[in-house]
Design a protein around this motif. Structure first.
Motif, PDB file in Angstrom:
ATOM      1  N   UNK A  34      20.510  51.169  35.176  1.00  0.00           N
ATOM      2  CA  UNK A  34      21.605  51.861  35.833  1.00  0.00           C
ATOM      3  C   UNK A  34      22.854  51.010  35.740  1.00  0.00           C
ATOM      4  N   UNK A  35      23.993  51.660  35.557  1.00  0.00           N
ATOM      5  CA  UNK A  35      25.257  50.940  35.444  1.00  0.00           C
ATOM      6  C   UNK A  35      26.313  51.628  36.309  1.00  0.00           C
ATOM      7  N   UNK A  36      27.482  51.040  36.358  1.00  0.00           N
ATOM      8  CA  UNK A  36      28.623  51.599  37.081  1.00  0.00           C
ATOM      9  C   UNK A  36      29.438  52.481  36.148  1.00  0.00           C
ATOM     10  N   UNK A  37      29.749  53.697  36.597  1.00  0.00           N
ATOM     11  CA  UNK A  37      30.721  54.524  35.885  1.00  0.00           C
ATOM     12  C   UNK A  37      32.086  54.206  36.494  1.00  0.00           C
ATOM     13  N   UNK A  38      32.857  53.388  35.788  1.00  0.00           N
ATOM     14  CA  UNK A  38      34.142  52.955  36.316  1.00  0.00           C
ATOM     15  C   UNK A  38      35.179  54.041  36.085  1.00  0.00           C
ATOM     16  N   UNK A  39      36.049  54.231  37.076  1.00  0.00           N
ATOM     17  CA  UNK A  39      37.135  55.203  37.011  1.00  0.00           C
ATOM     18  C   UNK A  39      38.408  54.499  37.456  1.00  0.00           C
ATOM     19  N   UNK A  40      39.477  54.631  36.675  1.00  0.00           N
ATOM     20  CA  UNK A  40      40.695  53.883  36.984  1.00  0.00           C
ATOM     21  C   UNK A  40      41.424  54.399  38.208  1.00  0.00           C
ATOM     22  N   UNK A  41      41.195  55.664  38.595  1.00  0.00           N
ATOM     23  CA  UNK A  41      41.925  56.240  39.715  1.00  0.00           C
ATOM     24  C   UNK A  41      41.203  56.183  41.035  1.00  0.00           C
ATOM     25  N   UNK A  42      39.871  56.206  41.029  1.00  0.00           N
ATOM     26  CA  UNK A  42      39.122  56.252  42.280  1.00  0.00           C
ATOM     27  C   UNK A  42      39.429  55.093  43.233  1.00  0.00           C
ATOM     28  N   UNK A  43      39.530  53.850  42.735  1.00  0.00           N
ATOM     29  CA  UNK A  43      39.815  52.757  43.677  1.00  0.00           C
ATOM     30  C   UNK A  43      41.093  52.984  44.484  1.00  0.00           C
ATOM     31  N   UNK A  44      42.153  53.475  43.840  1.00  0.00           N
ATOM     32  CA  UNK A  44      43.405  53.702  44.565  1.00  0.00           C
ATOM     33  C   UNK A  44      43.239  54.782  45.629  1.00  0.00           C
ATOM     34  N   UNK A  45      42.467  55.825  45.314  1.00  0.00           N
ATOM     35  CA  UNK A  45      42.242  56.905  46.275  1.00  0.00           C
ATOM     36  C   UNK A  45      41.508  56.385  47.509  1.00  0.00           C
ATOM     37  N   UNK A  46      40.639  55.392  47.307  1.00  0.00           N
ATOM     38  CA  UNK A  46      39.844  54.858  48.415  1.00  0.00           C
ATOM     39  C   UNK A  46      40.350  53.503  48.913  1.00  0.00           C
ATOM     40  N   UNK A  47      41.552  53.139  48.506  1.00  0.00           N
ATOM     41  CA  UNK A  47      42.194  51.948  49.067  1.00  0.00           C
ATOM     42  C   UNK A  47      41.749  50.626  48.485  1.00  0.00           C
ATOM     43  N   UNK A  48      41.337  50.599  47.221  1.00  0.00           N
ATOM     44  CA  UNK A  48      40.883  49.371  46.572  1.00  0.00           C
ATOM     45  C   UNK A  48      41.719  49.094  45.327  1.00  0.00           C
ATOM     46  N   UNK A  49      41.531  47.917  44.762  1.00  0.00           N
ATOM     47  CA  UNK A  49      42.204  47.521  43.531  1.00  0.00           C
ATOM     48  C   UNK A  49      41.274  47.723  42.345  1.00  0.00           C
ATOM     49  N   UNK A  50      41.664  48.588  41.417  1.00  0.00           N
ATOM     50  CA  UNK A  50      40.828  48.831  40.248  1.00  0.00           C
ATOM     51  C   UNK A  50      40.685  47.581  39.398  1.00  0.00           C
ATOM     52  N   UNK A  51      41.778  46.837  39.216  1.00  0.00           N
ATOM     53  CA  UNK A  51      41.726  45.630  38.395  1.00  0.00           C
ATOM     54  C   UNK A  51      40.742  44.616  38.980  1.00  0.00           C
ATOM     55  N   UNK A  52      40.734  44.472  40.303  1.00  0.00           N
ATOM     56  CA  UNK A  52      39.816  43.523  40.940  1.00  0.00           C
ATOM     57  C   UNK A  52      38.370  43.978  40.797  1.00  0.00           C
ATOM     58  N   UNK A  53      38.134  45.275  40.931  1.00  0.00           N
ATOM     59  CA  UNK A  53      36.775  45.784  40.794  1.00  0.00           C
ATOM     60  C   UNK A  53      36.275  45.575  39.366  1.00  0.00           C
TER      61      UNK A  53
END
Length: 322
Positions: free
Chosen positions: A186-205
């Motif tokens: 199992x892996x992570x499906x990364x999305x560039x927009x989801x972190x911003x919607x949920x208050x996180x930094x995509x670059x950091x994730x």
């Protein structure tokens, strides 16, 4: 099946660079969410599509034999492989539903259906989303989500299919879920927009989770925290340039799948975001000192030397096809 190109048919990647990601689109965000999206993607010169399993309020139901056959035939006709199957209905049912509840049983049935459909369509990856009713809010939600993912792993692996979990969680909570599963596959499906919607930094994730992420990234921007809507790439608050610099500094995605809102005026909106994607790729590679083309020098991994008077965009356009 067509011969795969050395670079995306979308003609937006770097001509002389070593970085040539494939570009696709999520059909559940295009027009009728069905077969018409294949022609839209082909006209845009894209390389692949992602499709949804469908079902109630989710578009064409691929568990229907005739619908499944139509998707298979259309994928072949346009030479557009389906590289991921999303089970978006899980957002309506809940990965976190109490064990034994009708919602929990239907969630497992939907995953089992998805594995059979993916196997029939030769799809290498199934996306398990964790939003809305599947959103992790409490510690017990982590355990329930991990239990469902473990349930899916056995039959998915037997069929040669990878599972990708997608959510709006931060890196630590995401790792908790993956570790709670306790099994590879199992892996992570990364999305560039989801972190911003949920208050996180995509670059950091990405910096934290690149090693456990799918090589394909969903690409969209965001309007703001707790706001999900249509915004052209680069016009929102997702800090895409920082995310693309993070891509350049660590193992970068091998493909991007556009997931903006293309339900109206699909062709022009996809074309707009493809042009933005070209600029994001070019800027990030130049800033990171990676993959510089002949005649464009890189300085120490943090900048570039350009011909006198040449702007950054002119430098990008010099080696990126429109």
């Amino acid at each position: 099946m067509r011969e795969r190109p050395l670079m995306s048919n979308a003609r937006l990647t770097v001509v002389q660079s070593s970085y040539r990601p494939q570009i696709g689109v999520a059909l559940w965000k295009v027009a009728d969410r069905g077969l018409a999206g294949f022609e839209t993607a082909a006209t845009a010169g894209l390389d692949h599509v992602h499709v949804d399993l469908g079902g109630p309020n989710r578009g064409p139901d691929l568990t229907d034999v005739e619908v499944l056959a139509a998707f298979d035939a259309t994928s072949r006709r346009f030479a557009l492989p389906i590289t991921a199957l999303a089970v978006n209905r899980l957002n309506d049912l809940g990965l976190t539903a109490p064990r034994g509840s009708e919602e929990a049983l239907e969630a497992r049935r939907s995953i089992s259906h998805a594995i059979r459909v993916a196997d029939r369509l030769r799809v290498p990856r199934i996306i398990i989303p964790g939003f809305r009713r599947s959103l992790v809010r409490r510690p017990e939600d982590v355990a329930r989500t991990a239990e469902v993912l473990r349930f899916a792993l056995g039959p998915a692996q037997a069929a040669g299919i990878t599972l990708a979990y997608e959510s709006g969680l931060d890196s630590e909570r995401t790792l908790q879920i993956l570790q709670a599963v306790g099994q590879p596959g199992i892996c992570l499906q990364f999305d560039t927009g989801n972190p911003a919607i949920y208050g996180h930094s995509a670059a950091s994730i990405w910096a934290r989770l690149a090693d456990v992420a799918s090589p394909d990234v969903h690409l969209k921007d965001a309007l703001g925290v707790s706001v999900d809507g249509d915004v052209p790439l680069g016009d929102g608050v997702a800090e895409l340039e920082l995310t693309f610099i993070a891509f350049a500094r660590q193992p970068g995605p091998t493909s991007f799948t556009l997931e903006g809102d293309y339900r109206e005026d699909s062709g022009s909106r996809i074309g707009r975001d493809l042009a933005r994607l070209k600029i994001l790729i070019g800027r990030s590679m130049l800033a990171g000192g990676l993959g510089c083309p002949d005649g464009v020098g890189c300085v120490g991994g943090s900048g570039v030397s350009r011909a006198e008077g040449m702007s950054l965009l002119e430098c990008i356009d010099r080696w990126g096809a429109v």
